[in-house]
Design a protein around this motif. Structure first.
Motif, PDB file in Angstrom:
ATOM      1  N   PRO A   1       0.810  -1.223   0.000  1.00 38.63           N
ATOM      2  CA  PRO A   1       0.000   0.000   0.000  1.00 38.63           C
ATOM      3  C   PRO A   1       0.843   1.273   0.000  1.00 38.63           C
ATOM      4  CG  PRO A   1      -0.846  -1.563   1.592  1.00 38.63           C
ATOM      5  CD  PRO A   1       0.458  -2.103   1.111  1.00 38.63           C
ATOM      6  N   ASP A   2       0.227   2.358  -0.512  1.00 41.20           N
ATOM      7  CA  ASP A   2       0.909   3.643  -0.703  1.00 41.20           C
ATOM      8  C   ASP A   2       1.124   4.446   0.567  1.00 41.20           C
ATOM      9  OD1 ASP A   2       0.853   3.455  -3.602  1.00 41.20           O
ATOM     10  OD2 ASP A   2      -1.287   3.931  -3.480  1.00 41.20           O
ATOM     11  N   ARG A   3       0.139   4.440   1.442  1.00 40.44           N
ATOM     12  CA  ARG A   3       0.156   5.333   2.600  1.00 40.44           C
ATOM     13  C   ARG A   3      -0.188   4.613   3.893  1.00 40.44           C
ATOM     14  NH1 ARG A   3       1.358  10.967   2.106  1.00 40.44           N
ATOM     15  NH2 ARG A   3       1.318  11.447  -0.089  1.00 40.44           N
ATOM     16  N   LEU A   4       0.360   5.140   4.977  1.00 38.94           N
ATOM     17  CA  LEU A   4      -0.014   4.729   6.329  1.00 38.94           C
ATOM     18  C   LEU A   4      -0.771   5.905   6.931  1.00 38.94           C
ATOM     19  CD1 LEU A   4       0.187   2.773   8.755  1.00 38.94           C
ATOM     20  CD2 LEU A   4       2.291   3.963   9.371  1.00 38.94           C
ATOM     21  N   VAL A   5      -1.974   5.660   7.413  1.00 43.23           N
ATOM     22  CA  VAL A   5      -2.831   6.714   7.967  1.00 43.23           C
ATOM     23  C   VAL A   5      -3.094   6.399   9.431  1.00 43.23           C
ATOM     24  CG1 VAL A   5      -5.129   7.768   7.869  1.00 43.23           C
ATOM     25  CG2 VAL A   5      -3.932   7.187   5.749  1.00 43.23           C
ATOM     26  N   LYS A   6      -2.915   7.405  10.276  1.00 43.63           N
ATOM     27  CA  LYS A   6      -3.218   7.276  11.704  1.00 43.63           C
ATOM     28  C   LYS A   6      -4.085   8.444  12.121  1.00 43.63           C
ATOM     29  CE  LYS A   6      -2.973   5.791  15.939  1.00 43.63           C
ATOM     30  NZ  LYS A   6      -4.269   6.136  16.443  1.00 43.63           N
ATOM     31  N   LEU A   7      -5.293   8.121  12.552  1.00 47.66           N
ATOM     32  CA  LEU A   7      -6.226   9.118  13.074  1.00 47.66           C
ATOM     33  C   LEU A   7      -6.260   9.015  14.592  1.00 47.66           C
ATOM     34  CD1 LEU A   7      -9.151   8.603  10.555  1.00 47.66           C
ATOM     35  CD2 LEU A   7      -7.591  10.540  10.635  1.00 47.66           C
ATOM     36  N   PRO A   8      -6.569  10.123  15.272  1.00 44.04           N
ATOM     37  CA  PRO A   8      -6.659  10.064  16.737  1.00 44.04           C
ATOM     38  C   PRO A   8      -7.679   9.008  17.178  1.00 44.04           C
ATOM     39  CG  PRO A   8      -6.758  12.342  15.985  1.00 44.04           C
ATOM     40  CD  PRO A   8      -6.841  11.474  14.756  1.00 44.04           C
ATOM     41  N   ASP A   9      -7.317   8.254  18.192  1.00 51.53           N
ATOM     42  CA  ASP A   9      -8.202   7.257  18.794  1.00 51.53           C
ATOM     43  C   ASP A   9      -8.626   6.131  17.852  1.00 51.53           C
ATOM     44  OD1 ASP A   9      -8.112   8.674  21.210  1.00 51.53           O
ATOM     45  OD2 ASP A   9      -9.734   9.983  20.542  1.00 51.53           O
ATOM     46  N   LYS A  10      -7.883   5.924  16.772  1.00 50.53           N
ATOM     47  CA  LYS A  10      -8.175   4.817  15.852  1.00 50.53           C
ATOM     48  C   LYS A  10      -6.880   4.081  15.542  1.00 50.53           C
ATOM     49  CE  LYS A  10     -12.263   6.592  13.712  1.00 50.53           C
ATOM     50  NZ  LYS A  10     -13.167   6.307  12.635  1.00 50.53           N
ATOM     51  N   PRO A  11      -6.986   2.782  15.284  1.00 47.37           N
ATOM     52  CA  PRO A  11      -5.761   2.053  14.918  1.00 47.37           C
ATOM     53  C   PRO A  11      -5.259   2.515  13.546  1.00 47.37           C
ATOM     54  CG  PRO A  11      -7.688   0.630  14.756  1.00 47.37           C
ATOM     55  CD  PRO A  11      -8.155   1.930  15.326  1.00 47.37           C
ATOM     56  N   PRO A  12      -3.985   2.339  13.278  1.00 48.10           N
ATOM     57  CA  PRO A  12      -3.455   2.737  11.971  1.00 48.10           C
ATOM     58  C   PRO A  12      -4.032   1.876  10.854  1.00 48.10           C
ATOM     59  CG  PRO A  12      -1.773   1.610  13.252  1.00 48.10           C
ATOM     60  CD  PRO A  12      -2.960   1.771  14.143  1.00 48.10           C
ATOM     61  N   MET A  13      -4.060   2.436   9.661  1.00 50.88           N
ATOM     62  CA  MET A  13      -4.535   1.696   8.497  1.00 50.88           C
ATOM     63  C   MET A  13      -3.619   1.983   7.316  1.00 50.88           C
ATOM     64  SD  MET A  13      -7.838   3.799   7.062  1.00 50.88           S
ATOM     65  CE  MET A  13      -8.438   4.507   8.575  1.00 50.88           C
ATOM     66  N   PHE A  14      -3.522   1.012   6.437  1.00 52.34           N
ATOM     67  CA  PHE A  14      -2.803   1.195   5.191  1.00 52.34           C
ATOM     68  C   PHE A  14      -3.811   1.572   4.123  1.00 52.34           C
ATOM     69  CE2 PHE A  14      -0.055  -1.764   7.502  1.00 52.34           C
ATOM     70  CZ  PHE A  14       1.147  -1.089   7.411  1.00 52.34           C
ATOM     71  N   VAL A  15      -3.435   2.513   3.263  1.00 45.33           N
ATOM     72  CA  VAL A  15      -4.344   2.967   2.212  1.00 45.33           C
ATOM     73  C   VAL A  15      -3.649   2.852   0.864  1.00 45.33           C
ATOM     74  CG1 VAL A  15      -5.699   4.903   1.329  1.00 45.33           C
ATOM     75  CG2 VAL A  15      -5.518   4.547   3.798  1.00 45.33           C
ATOM     76  N   GLU A  16      -4.324   2.190  -0.056  1.00 45.94           N
ATOM     77  CA  GLU A  16      -3.892   2.106  -1.454  1.00 45.94           C
ATOM     78  C   GLU A  16      -4.731   3.104  -2.236  1.00 45.94           C
ATOM     79  OE1 GLU A  16      -1.862   1.225  -4.643  1.00 45.94           O
ATOM     80  OE2 GLU A  16      -1.502   0.013  -2.859  1.00 45.94           O
ATOM     81  N   LEU A  17      -4.101   3.903  -3.044  1.00 47.14           N
ATOM     82  CA  LEU A  17      -4.800   4.912  -3.842  1.00 47.14           C
ATOM     83  C   LEU A  17      -4.821   4.490  -5.301  1.00 47.14           C
ATOM     84  CD1 LEU A  17      -2.936   7.730  -2.065  1.00 47.14           C
ATOM     85  CD2 LEU A  17      -5.395   7.400  -1.914  1.00 47.14           C
ATOM     86  N   LYS A  18      -5.983   4.627  -5.917  1.00 44.74           N
ATOM     87  CA  LYS A  18      -6.143   4.291  -7.323  1.00 44.74           C
ATOM     88  C   LYS A  18      -6.971   5.371  -7.999  1.00 44.74           C
ATOM     89  CE  LYS A  18      -4.029   0.428  -7.684  1.00 44.74           C
ATOM     90  NZ  LYS A  18      -2.838   0.360  -8.508  1.00 44.74           N
TER      91      LYS A  18
END
Length: 88
Positions: A33-50
Motif C-alpha cells: 500500500p501507498d500510505r499509512l494513515v493514523k487518526l486520533p483514537d483509531k488504529p493505523p490503516m494502510f491505504v492504497e490509492l487508485k
C-alpha cells in the motif's frame, strides 16, 4: 481525476481530522500500500490509492490479503467520494 489528486485530498482530510499520513516505500516488497494513515483514537490503516477506473494488480491483491491475514487494516480509495468513508 488522477491518483495524485486523490492522494492530496486524502492527506488534507486526514490532517483536518488531526491525523497523520506517511507515504511508504517498501524496500524489497512490491505492490504494498501507498500510505499509512493514523487518526486520533483509531488504529493505523494502510491505504492504497487508485485513479477512477484503475485496478489493483494481482500482486497488490495478494499483498493486501497477506497484510489483512495478520490483522492489519488495508483500504483502497478509488474516488474522492471514498475518502470520508475510509476515514469514518
Amino acid at each position: 481525476m488522477r491518483e495524485r489528486d486523490i492522494e492530496r485530498a486524502l492527506v488534507k482530510a486526514v490532517k483536518l481530522k488531526g491525523g497523520e499520513v506517511r507515504k511508504l516505500q517498501w524496500i524489497g516488497r512490491r505492490a504494498a500500500p501507498d500510505r499509512l494513515v493514523k487518526l486520533p483514537d483509531k488504529p493505523p490503516m494502510f491505504v492504497e490509492l487508485k485513479a477512477p477506473g484503475g485496478r489493483l494488480s494481482r500482486l497488490q491483491e495478494v499483498e493486501h490479503r497477506r497484510l489483512r491475514a495478520i490483522g492489519l487494516d488495508v483500504r483502497v480509495v478509488w474516488r474522492m467520494e471514498d475518502i470520508e468513508g475510509v476515514l469514518a
